[in-house]
Design a protein around this motif. Structure first.
Motif, PDB file in Angstrom:
ATOM      1  N   GLY A  60       0.672  -1.581   0.171  1.00 35.05           N
ATOM      2  CA  GLY A  60      -0.215   0.476   0.175  1.00 35.05           C
ATOM      3  C   GLY A  60       1.039   1.707  -0.261  1.00 35.05           C
ATOM      4  O   GLY A  60       2.051   0.948  -0.278  1.00 35.05           O
ATOM      5  N   PRO A  61       0.171   2.185   0.387  1.00 40.69           N
ATOM      6  CA  PRO A  61       0.492   3.532   0.617  1.00 40.69           C
ATOM      7  C   PRO A  61       1.686   3.727   1.369  1.00 40.69           C
ATOM      8  O   PRO A  61       1.325   3.275   2.922  1.00 40.69           O
ATOM      9  CB  PRO A  61      -0.482   4.311   0.421  1.00 40.69           C
ATOM     10  N   GLU A  62       2.566   5.001   1.377  1.00 36.02           N
ATOM     11  CA  GLU A  62       3.309   5.127   2.289  1.00 36.02           C
ATOM     12  C   GLU A  62       2.816   5.980   3.392  1.00 36.02           C
ATOM     13  O   GLU A  62       1.555   6.303   3.023  1.00 36.02           O
ATOM     14  CB  GLU A  62       5.350   6.095   2.150  1.00 36.02           C
ATOM     15  N   ILE A  63       3.075   5.793   4.710  1.00 36.50           N
ATOM     16  CA  ILE A  63       1.947   6.338   5.160  1.00 36.50           C
ATOM     17  C   ILE A  63       3.134   7.225   6.672  1.00 36.50           C
ATOM     18  O   ILE A  63       4.359   7.230   6.819  1.00 36.50           O
ATOM     19  CB  ILE A  63       1.281   5.480   6.477  1.00 36.50           C
ATOM     20  N   THR A  64       2.344   8.176   7.486  1.00 35.74           N
ATOM     21  CA  THR A  64       2.408   8.632   8.462  1.00 35.74           C
ATOM     22  C   THR A  64       1.378   8.077   9.623  1.00 35.74           C
ATOM     23  O   THR A  64       0.508   8.384   9.587  1.00 35.74           O
ATOM     24  CB  THR A  64       2.523  10.575   8.290  1.00 35.74           C
ATOM     25  N   VAL A  65       1.838   7.738  10.672  1.00 29.86           N
ATOM     26  CA  VAL A  65       1.825   7.267  12.129  1.00 29.86           C
ATOM     27  C   VAL A  65       1.928   8.730  13.193  1.00 29.86           C
ATOM     28  O   VAL A  65       3.178   8.384  13.819  1.00 29.86           O
ATOM     29  CB  VAL A  65       1.598   5.854  12.359  1.00 29.86           C
ATOM     30  N   ILE A  66       0.843   8.916  13.747  1.00 30.09           N
ATOM     31  CA  ILE A  66       0.691   9.639  15.131  1.00 30.09           C
ATOM     32  C   ILE A  66       0.507   9.389  16.437  1.00 30.09           C
ATOM     33  O   ILE A  66      -0.778   8.545  16.368  1.00 30.09           O
ATOM     34  CB  ILE A  66       0.167  11.162  14.762  1.00 30.09           C
ATOM     35  N   SER A  67       1.286   8.948  16.981  1.00 27.60           N
ATOM     36  CA  SER A  67       0.765   8.639  18.154  1.00 27.60           C
ATOM     37  C   SER A  67       1.280   8.584  19.102  1.00 27.60           C
ATOM     38  O   SER A  67       1.871   9.895  19.739  1.00 27.60           O
ATOM     39  CB  SER A  67       1.776   6.765  18.182  1.00 27.60           C
ATOM     40  N   VAL A  68       0.432   8.439  20.141  1.00 29.25           N
ATOM     41  CA  VAL A  68       0.242   9.121  21.890  1.00 29.25           C
ATOM     42  C   VAL A  68       0.275   7.488  22.737  1.00 29.25           C
ATOM     43  O   VAL A  68      -1.168   6.865  22.518  1.00 29.25           O
ATOM     44  CB  VAL A  68      -0.951  10.181  22.269  1.00 29.25           C
ATOM     45  N   CYS A  69       1.409   7.625  23.168  1.00 28.59           N
ATOM     46  CA  CYS A  69       1.503   6.078  24.351  1.00 28.59           C
ATOM     47  C   CYS A  69       1.572   6.529  25.487  1.00 28.59           C
ATOM     48  O   CYS A  69       2.759   7.527  26.216  1.00 28.59           O
ATOM     49  CB  CYS A  69       2.548   5.662  24.249  1.00 28.59           C
ATOM     50  N   VAL A  70       0.329   5.954  26.334  1.00 30.73           N
ATOM     51  CA  VAL A  70       0.891   6.647  27.568  1.00 30.73           C
ATOM     52  C   VAL A  70       0.277   5.762  28.756  1.00 30.73           C
ATOM     53  O   VAL A  70      -0.110   4.596  28.413  1.00 30.73           O
ATOM     54  CB  VAL A  70      -0.174   8.242  28.289  1.00 30.73           C
ATOM     55  N   GLY A  71       0.648   5.769  29.940  1.00 25.88           N
ATOM     56  CA  GLY A  71      -0.186   5.128  30.787  1.00 25.88           C
ATOM     57  C   GLY A  71      -1.834   5.584  31.042  1.00 25.88           C
ATOM     58  O   GLY A  71      -2.144   6.402  31.487  1.00 25.88           O
ATOM     59  N   GLU A  72      -2.282   4.340  31.340  1.00 27.23           N
ATOM     60  CA  GLU A  72      -3.938   4.355  31.602  1.00 27.23           C
ATOM     61  C   GLU A  72      -4.296   5.451  32.084  1.00 27.23           C
ATOM     62  O   GLU A  72      -5.089   6.168  32.220  1.00 27.23           O
ATOM     63  CB  GLU A  72      -4.363   3.048  31.460  1.00 27.23           C
ATOM     64  N   GLU A  73      -3.390   5.795  33.662  1.00 31.45           N
ATOM     65  CA  GLU A  73      -4.429   6.472  33.996  1.00 31.45           C
ATOM     66  C   GLU A  73      -3.961   8.079  34.459  1.00 31.45           C
ATOM     67  O   GLU A  73      -4.032   9.157  34.725  1.00 31.45           O
ATOM     68  CB  GLU A  73      -3.015   6.550  35.936  1.00 31.45           C
ATOM     69  N   HIS A  74      -3.245   8.494  33.139  1.00 30.53           N
ATOM     70  CA  HIS A  74      -2.770   9.359  33.049  1.00 30.53           C
ATOM     71  C   HIS A  74      -3.819  10.168  31.465  1.00 30.53           C
ATOM     72  O   HIS A  74      -4.067  11.464  31.253  1.00 30.53           O
ATOM     73  CB  HIS A  74      -1.490  10.264  32.052  1.00 30.53           C
ATOM     74  N   TRP A  75      -5.125   8.644  30.782  1.00 31.82           N
ATOM     75  CA  TRP A  75      -5.629   9.614  29.825  1.00 31.82           C
ATOM     76  C   TRP A  75      -6.389   9.555  30.406  1.00 31.82           C
ATOM     77  O   TRP A  75      -7.731   8.968  31.133  1.00 31.82           O
ATOM     78  CB  TRP A  75      -5.862   7.711  28.392  1.00 31.82           C
ATOM     79  N   THR A  76      -6.873  11.266  30.588  1.00 32.58           N
ATOM     80  CA  THR A  76      -8.254  10.844  31.254  1.00 32.58           C
ATOM     81  C   THR A  76      -9.916  11.604  30.427  1.00 32.58           C
ATOM     82  O   THR A  76      -9.639  10.531  29.230  1.00 32.58           O
ATOM     83  CB  THR A  76      -8.747  12.642  31.491  1.00 32.58           C
ATOM     84  N   GLY A  77     -11.217  10.978  30.724  1.00 38.70           N
ATOM     85  CA  GLY A  77     -12.675  10.522  29.921  1.00 38.70           C
ATOM     86  C   GLY A  77     -12.150  11.366  29.172  1.00 38.70           C
ATOM     87  O   GLY A  77     -12.882  12.081  27.808  1.00 38.70           O
ATOM     88  N   TYR A  78     -12.133  13.202  29.392  1.00 44.60           N
ATOM     89  CA  TYR A  78     -11.845  14.298  28.809  1.00 44.60           C
ATOM     90  C   TYR A  78     -11.106  14.107  27.269  1.00 44.60           C
ATOM     91  O   TYR A  78     -11.244  14.390  26.238  1.00 44.60           O
ATOM     92  CB  TYR A  78     -11.645  15.562  29.262  1.00 44.60           C
ATOM     93  N   LEU A  79      -9.797  13.981  27.365  1.00 45.53           N
ATOM     94  CA  LEU A  79      -8.852  14.065  26.249  1.00 45.53           C
ATOM     95  C   LEU A  79      -9.495  11.860  25.407  1.00 45.53           C
ATOM     96  O   LEU A  79      -9.302  12.343  24.475  1.00 45.53           O
ATOM     97  CB  LEU A  79      -7.440  13.207  27.002  1.00 45.53           C
ATOM     98  N   GLU A  80     -10.045  10.900  25.554  1.00 53.72           N
ATOM     99  CA  GLU A  80     -10.525   9.997  25.219  1.00 53.72           C
ATOM    100  C   GLU A  80     -11.656  10.824  23.452  1.00 53.72           C
ATOM    101  O   GLU A  80     -11.832  10.978  23.266  1.00 53.72           O
ATOM    102  CB  GLU A  80     -11.149   8.865  26.115  1.00 53.72           C
ATOM    103  N   LEU A  81     -12.691  11.674  25.068  1.00 51.24           N
ATOM    104  CA  LEU A  81     -14.197  12.356  24.036  1.00 51.24           C
ATOM    105  C   LEU A  81     -13.147  12.871  23.144  1.00 51.24           C
ATOM    106  O   LEU A  81     -13.164  13.211  21.609  1.00 51.24           O
ATOM    107  CB  LEU A  81     -14.595  13.101  24.993  1.00 51.24           C
ATOM    108  N   TYR A  82     -11.926  13.837  23.442  1.00 47.92           N
ATOM    109  CA  TYR A  82     -11.606  14.693  22.302  1.00 47.92           C
ATOM    110  C   TYR A  82     -10.691  14.482  20.972  1.00 47.92           C
ATOM    111  O   TYR A  82     -10.699  14.801  20.295  1.00 47.92           O
ATOM    112  CB  TYR A  82     -10.581  15.482  23.103  1.00 47.92           C
ATOM    113  N   TYR A  83     -10.173  13.030  21.886  1.00 42.49           N
ATOM    114  CA  TYR A  83      -9.370  12.284  20.530  1.00 42.49           C
ATOM    115  C   TYR A  83     -10.820  11.515  19.480  1.00 42.49           C
ATOM    116  O   TYR A  83     -10.488  11.790  18.679  1.00 42.49           O
ATOM    117  CB  TYR A  83      -8.459  10.593  20.903  1.00 42.49           C
ATOM    118  N   GLN A  84     -11.338  10.806  19.840  1.00 41.06           N
ATOM    119  CA  GLN A  84     -12.971  10.803  19.126  1.00 41.06           C
ATOM    120  C   GLN A  84     -13.037  11.974  18.630  1.00 41.06           C
ATOM    121  O   GLN A  84     -13.499  11.233  17.476  1.00 41.06           O
ATOM    122  CB  GLN A  84     -13.960   9.786  20.207  1.00 41.06           C
ATOM    123  N   LYS A  85     -13.416  12.828  19.049  1.00 37.15           N
ATOM    124  CA  LYS A  85     -13.575  13.772  18.682  1.00 37.15           C
ATOM    125  C   LYS A  85     -13.428  14.401  17.196  1.00 37.15           C
ATOM    126  O   LYS A  85     -13.895  14.535  15.683  1.00 37.15           O
ATOM    127  CB  LYS A  85     -14.656  15.415  18.820  1.00 37.15           C
TER     128      LYS A  85
END
Length: 152
Positions: free
Chosen positions: A6-31
């Motif tokens: 397939g095509p060449e791609i760019t991946v943007i990744s955020v890897c963190v401990g789950e305890e640092h990922w808030t509900g607000y950040l999850e909603l922001y990511y999904q939006k």
């Protein structure tokens, strides 16, 4: 990175401990995923996919790769050597077309939080492709500040 057959791609990744990922950040990511998925213009970065992995707690976005870096790099580091006046005009017209699309041709309108030369990526033929990386910097900043407050 290349996808298999397939095509060449760019991946943007955020890897963190789950305890640092808030509900607000999850909603922001999904939006953000929903907003990016609806963009379909020759001068915007195309979202090819996303990943939500709970076992390693990773959030990723996969985009088409844009091979010529940013306009900022060409203006400030590469001495503008490949940017003739006709190329510069094509970049300006492409950015204007993209902004017209983002602000008037889709509903609801999509805004770039900080439009500058770093948000303008250049394809192999120097066509502009807009991407709002500032929103991802906001996620990382929020994660760093929450991690810092936990470590205090």
């Amino acid at each position: 990175m290349h996808m298999k057959d397939g095509p060449e791609i760019t991946v943007i990744s955020v890897c963190v401990g789950e305890e640092h990922w808030t509900g607000y950040l999850e909603l922001y990511y999904q939006k953000e995923v929903a907003d990016l998925a609806r963009l379909n213009h020759e001068n915007t970065r195309k979202l090819l996919g996303y990943c939500i992995d709970s076992s390693l707690f990773t959030r990723m976005l996969v985009f088409e790769y844009v091979s010529n870096g940013t306009l900022y790099e060409h203006l400030h580091y590469k001495e503008g050597c490949h940017l003739s006046w006709s190329r510069r005009m094509n970049i300006i017209v492409g950015v204007a077309k993209s902004l017209r699309y983002l602000h008037t041709e889709i509903e609801p309108p999509f805004t770039i939080s900080e439009l500058n030369s770093s948000a303008v990526y250049l394809t192999e033929d120097f066509s502009p492709s807009l991407f709002d990386f500032e929103s991802w910097k906001m996620i990382v900043t929020r994660l760093e500040s929450s991690a810092h407050s936990i470590n205090l």
